[in-house]
Write a protein that holds these residues in place. Structure first.
Motif, PDB file in Angstrom:
ATOM      1  N   ASP A   1     -11.734  78.757  71.750  1.00 16.83           N
ATOM      2  CA  ASP A   1     -11.660  80.082  72.374  1.00 16.83           C
ATOM      3  C   ASP A   1     -12.873  80.940  72.016  1.00 16.83           C
TER       4      ASP A   1
ATOM      5  N   ASP B   1      -3.620  75.966  65.526  1.00 13.30           N
ATOM      6  CA  ASP B   1      -4.132  77.023  64.639  1.00 13.30           C
ATOM      7  C   ASP B   1      -5.530  76.719  64.084  1.00 13.30           C
TER       8      ASP B   1
ATOM      9  N   GLN C   1      -4.378  86.710  62.384  1.00 15.37           N
ATOM     10  CA  GLN C   1      -4.973  85.853  63.414  1.00 15.37           C
ATOM     11  C   GLN C   1      -5.752  84.719  62.754  1.00 15.37           C
ATOM     12  N   TRP C   2      -5.691  83.535  63.366  1.00 10.75           N
ATOM     13  CA  TRP C   2      -6.535  82.414  62.908  1.00 10.75           C
ATOM     14  C   TRP C   2      -7.903  82.545  63.550  1.00 10.75           C
ATOM     15  N   VAL C   3      -8.916  82.774  62.722  1.00 10.09           N
ATOM     16  CA  VAL C   3     -10.277  82.968  63.239  1.00 10.09           C
ATOM     17  C   VAL C   3     -11.196  81.920  62.617  1.00 10.09           C
TER      18      VAL C   3
ATOM     19  N   THR D   1     -10.472  77.232  60.371  1.00 11.44           N
ATOM     20  CA  THR D   1     -10.051  78.624  60.595  1.00 11.44           C
ATOM     21  C   THR D   1      -9.413  79.176  59.333  1.00 11.44           C
TER      22      THR D   1
ATOM     23  N   PRO E   1      -8.651  77.969  68.208  1.00 12.92           N
ATOM     24  CA  PRO E   1      -9.427  79.208  67.991  1.00 12.92           C
ATOM     25  C   PRO E   1     -10.945  79.003  68.048  1.00 12.92           C
TER      26      PRO E   1
END
Ligand SMILES: [Zn+2]
Length: 292
Positions: free
Chosen positions: A178, A171, A135-137, A129, A175
């Motif tokens: 999700d 983190d 935001q952690w993407v 990420t 993600p």
């Protein structure tokens, strides 16, 4: 920074370095380290993997990039940038040009099809990420992230939630789950895609797996943290202080070394410095390491 390209059948393999750590006390990493015993190994360890004074180990953190005829695959993703790791200062808030090095290796994040993870420790999942607008993407928007299910379950347990690695799980792994990009490998491992195979190598962590690659009759192996330093080829019972289950880690190391020697496999390490890759041969009742 240009790394070597290895060819295995119809695949190519190269390294994307993240960072070299050159300040590890040998006994802090490998409690059984013995300066006298190591003396005979100095010629092949110094300077890339041991400093000239014999007092500091040199440890690399990096990612392997594999291009098969069909796919672009990464194995393990380092520490990552901007990750808060106050309890592990050497990994805290790194700012390394890793994405630029990935680009230099001819790979954009969008091109990555699979991210294979040997285990879910801090220094193997970081670039899963990146921080975008707070935001952690997922760094690789089109990839499936593939990892042992037992590692995931550990971090949901009480022990895992209280472990030093839990912040990284939150983190760097949650993600991608999700985002629907996770694929989990069951406890027995097994084949993946056409060319890969997950092998259970528990010990360093509860669900650790090594990943072999087979192409054109040749074999490569990505062993994660079954070994941290090449001296462990010569001394397989020198477990690292980072191994959760040291006896199981020793068994897995013996299994791996036998596999590498039996298959004349090209070994791609997680933490050896120098080229980080090489082969294992039998030597007497033990093993010897050769960088390639
Ligand atoms: Zn590691």
């Amino acid at each position: 920074m240009t790394d070597r390209y290895y060819t295995l059948g119809t695949t190519s393999i190269t390294r994307v370095p993240e960072k070299l750590f050159d300040d590890f006390s040998p006994n802090a990493l490998l409690p059984l380290w013995n300066h006298e015993t190591v003396e005979t190994h100095r010629p092949w360890l110094v300077p890339d993997n041991l400093d000239a004074a014999g007092q500091k180990l040199i440890i690399s953190v990096h990612t392997w990039v594999i291009k098969t005829p069909k796919y672009t695959v990464l194995v393990d993703t380092g520490v990552g940038n901007a990750k808060p790791r106050p309890e592990l200062p050497i990994f805290h808030q790194l700012d390394e040009p890793w994405l630029e090095r990935l680009a230099a290796a001819g790979v954009t994040p969008e091109e990555v099809d699979f991210v294979l993870l040997t285990h879910l420790h801090i220094d193997h999942i970081g670039w899963n990420t990146r921080l975008v607008d707070g935001q952690w993407v997922p760094t690789f928007p089109n990839a499936k992230y593939v990892f042992p299910q037992a590692e995931y379950e550990y971090f949901l347990s009480d022990a895992g939630r209280q472990s030093i690695g839990h912040a990284a799980f939150v983190d760097s792994v949650l993600p991608v789950i999700d985002a629907g990009q996770a694929v989990m490998i069951g406890v027995d491992g097994g084949p993946f895609l056409d060319d890969f195979h997950f092998h259970p190598t528990q010990g360093h962590s509860v669900g650790h797996m090594s990943i072999s690659l087979h192409s054109g009759g040749e074999t490569a192996m990505f062993g994660g943290d079954v070994m941290h330093h090449p001296i462990q080829v010569a001394h397989p019972l020198w477990a690292s202080c980072f191994c959760d289950l040291p006896e199981a880690a020793n068994r897995s190391r013996q299994w791996l070394l036998n596999y590498l020697a039996d298959h004349n496999a090209l070994y791609f390490s997680s933490h050896f410095a120098g080229t980080s890759a090489g082969r294992v041969q039998r030597l007497g009742s033990g093993f010897a390491w050769h960088f390639e």
